[in-house]
Design an enzyme around this catalytic site. Structure first.
Site, PDB file in Angstrom:
ATOM      1  N   GLU A  99       0.832  -1.214   0.000  1.00 27.70           N
ATOM      2  CA  GLU A  99       0.000   0.000   0.000  1.00 27.70           C
ATOM      3  C   GLU A  99       0.862   1.258   0.000  1.00 27.70           C
ATOM      4  O   GLU A  99       0.536   2.255  -0.666  1.00 27.70           O
ATOM      5  CB  GLU A  99      -0.923  -0.037   1.233  1.00 27.70           C
ATOM      6  CG  GLU A  99      -1.802   1.182   1.456  1.00 27.70           C
ATOM      7  CD  GLU A  99      -2.962   1.285   0.474  1.00 27.70           C
ATOM      8  OE1 GLU A  99      -2.694   1.467  -0.723  1.00 27.70           O
ATOM      9  OE2 GLU A  99      -4.129   1.197   0.920  1.00 27.70           O
ATOM     10  N   THR A 128      -3.865  12.782  -4.331  1.00 23.47           N
ATOM     11  CA  THR A 128      -3.774  12.517  -2.897  1.00 23.47           C
ATOM     12  C   THR A 128      -2.987  13.626  -2.199  1.00 23.47           C
ATOM     13  O   THR A 128      -3.327  14.054  -1.101  1.00 23.47           O
ATOM     14  CB  THR A 128      -3.095  11.147  -2.645  1.00 23.47           C
ATOM     15  OG1 THR A 128      -3.797  10.173  -3.402  1.00 23.47           O
ATOM     16  CG2 THR A 128      -3.148  10.763  -1.185  1.00 23.47           C
TER      17      THR A 128
END
Lengths: 308, 308
Positions: B130, B183
């Protein structure tokens, strides 16, 4: 229907660590005793105050009187009420002394009138009494005193109170150092802004604590009972706070925090034996300080205010 | 022991309203399909990527590859693994696309090796994968993908994940507007400091939401699904966010919020019929915008990643 009721109105702990301003719990070993009596003469009368504290007999100035009046004005009953208070919770101790008075009168009147009101409605009346003692409307101590167990005050306008389960073997040990913490000072010391990082930590802990109470997970209660927002400020107002907390944790407490806005410090433990050990460890710290103190050990009281 | 396993690795919603940064849930109608195959040759090999996205075959650059390597280095098995990915969750959609890849490879390998690792340990490996996609170590989407249902990531160092019960009749409706929310921008827009008042409101709501999930109280879920901290900032990055939310609530949704850091918007509903109505209402809003979009309707997936 009976014309007189004797009740026990319990002490409570508000601002439970990460649940600052929303979570409270109820004690069973300390509380006020009150007698509420239905009389023919209309009105609310404070007829006796015992306990040695200087509290007003004037209904409009007395916490129990003001909450009683709020209910009386709403119910408009064809009678009046006398209230006797045997004050056993020291005012200013931080374990809900005013809330106990505010709750006791309305609970007793409601019983004598055949329970026309729900506990949530009684909270609304009691808030009026609490407000004259604490100078703002809040239900942090009223909710656990009325409902028992752990309560989450989700909002006060409208009043929404959630009853959170209490693990069977959970005990509180509380020390009340006999010093005064001014509520105004305890409020003024709080920051207006907090870091987003700390806020996230706080709600992670609070969510975990609610989950832990639902699942009776004592280990998780221990891991969740932290307050990264308020304790660093308010603990400065309580002498020897860090020593007490450290001693309690070393003696096996699951966690510790400031009760209400202090000066009382609460700890939670699994089992009565652990709670007693914690009491001994705290006593050991405070005996050396020259400050007078009381210590209470109590199972979590899941019933709240009750007839005795 | 079988040498090959085909799995479904589900999409997930993180940052669930008042549970920003800690609460997530798992979907069942959308997810990646992956095949993990045990081979004699040592090492981890990405052998097939389907789905039409430009994802790297180099193990060290691929999310599924990196999490697989983390586990492989720990387990030191006397074999290697091939990984095939049929990518069905669009990267950048905000519903845990990278987490699904990161989880799928380690889940599959763990099954083929006879389950030497717990789900918490798998989370530790998956975090490494991740991290290459999201540039930071977090388990917000990994936890619900692995455990299913609602998960509270209490901490990531050490990793502590709490499984929160999911009410039976809870459905999500999600819109993925096909725009890019960077992000970095979604992070930069967040305030460093928040007001204590808002922080208290957030944890009151979050504690209430955890209680509501435990008690299957849909009304309380509705009253608790609010985010007063992050939504006011990040919703600015999602076109027509407020219209979508208003339409969903008017159509009967219990609540709505930003999924992950967007651009997807999640809503929760009681019952499939309500979730469908909400889908229609959102579609109605977005059809007029000229922005392409997908809509997913899904029951809360209480199982998480699974063999198919």
């Amino acid at each position: 229907m009976k014309n007189e009721i004797k009740i026990f109105s319990p002490a409570t702990v508000a601002n439970v660590a990460c649940g600052f301003d929303v979570l409270g719990f109820c004690l069973d070993s300390v509380g006020d005793e009150m007698v509420i009596r239905k009389i023919d003469k209309k009105g609310i009368y404070i007829t006796k105050i015992e306990g040695g504290f200087d509290l007003p007999y004037e209904t409009e100035l007395n916490v129990a009187g003001v909450s009683a009046l709020a209910m009386y004005d709403a119910a408009k009953p064809n009678c009046g009420f006398e209230i006797e208070i045997n004050k056993k919770i020291k005012p200013g101790s931080g374990i809900g002394s005013s809330a106990a008075s505010a709750v006791g009168s309305v609970y007793g009147m409601n019983e004598l009138l055949g329970r026309p009101y729900s506990k949530t409605q009684l909270t609304e009346f009691a808030i009026k009494g609490e407000a004259i003692a604490s100078k703002c409307e809040h239900a942090d101590n009223l909710a656990p005193a009325l409902f028992g167990g752990f309560t989450l005050v989700k909002s006060i306008s409208p009043i929404q109170i959630l009853e959170i389960p209490s693990p069977d073997d959970l005990y509180a040990t509380i020390i009340h150092p006999q010093i005064e913490v001014k509520t105004s000072e305890a409020r003024a010391i709080l920051p207006k802004e907090v870091s987003l990082t700390n806020a996230i930590t706080q709600w992670a802990n609070f969510g975990s604590l609610i989950h832990a109470l639902h699942t009776s997970d004592y280990d998780l209660i221990q891991k969740s009972l932290h307050d990264v927002i308020v304790e660093p400020y308010r603990s400065q107002l309580i002498p020897h706070y860090n020593e007490v907390k450290t001693a309690a944790l070393n003696a096996g407490a699951l966690g510790a925090g400031i009760s209400g806005s202090g000066p009382s410090i609460f700890t939670l433990s699994k089992g009565i034996e652990s709670a007693k050990k914690v009491a001994d460890s705290i006593k050991n710290v405070y005996s050396k300080t020259g400050i007078a103190f009381d210590i209470h050990i109590s199972k979590i009281n899941t019933q709240g205010v009750k007839k005795i």
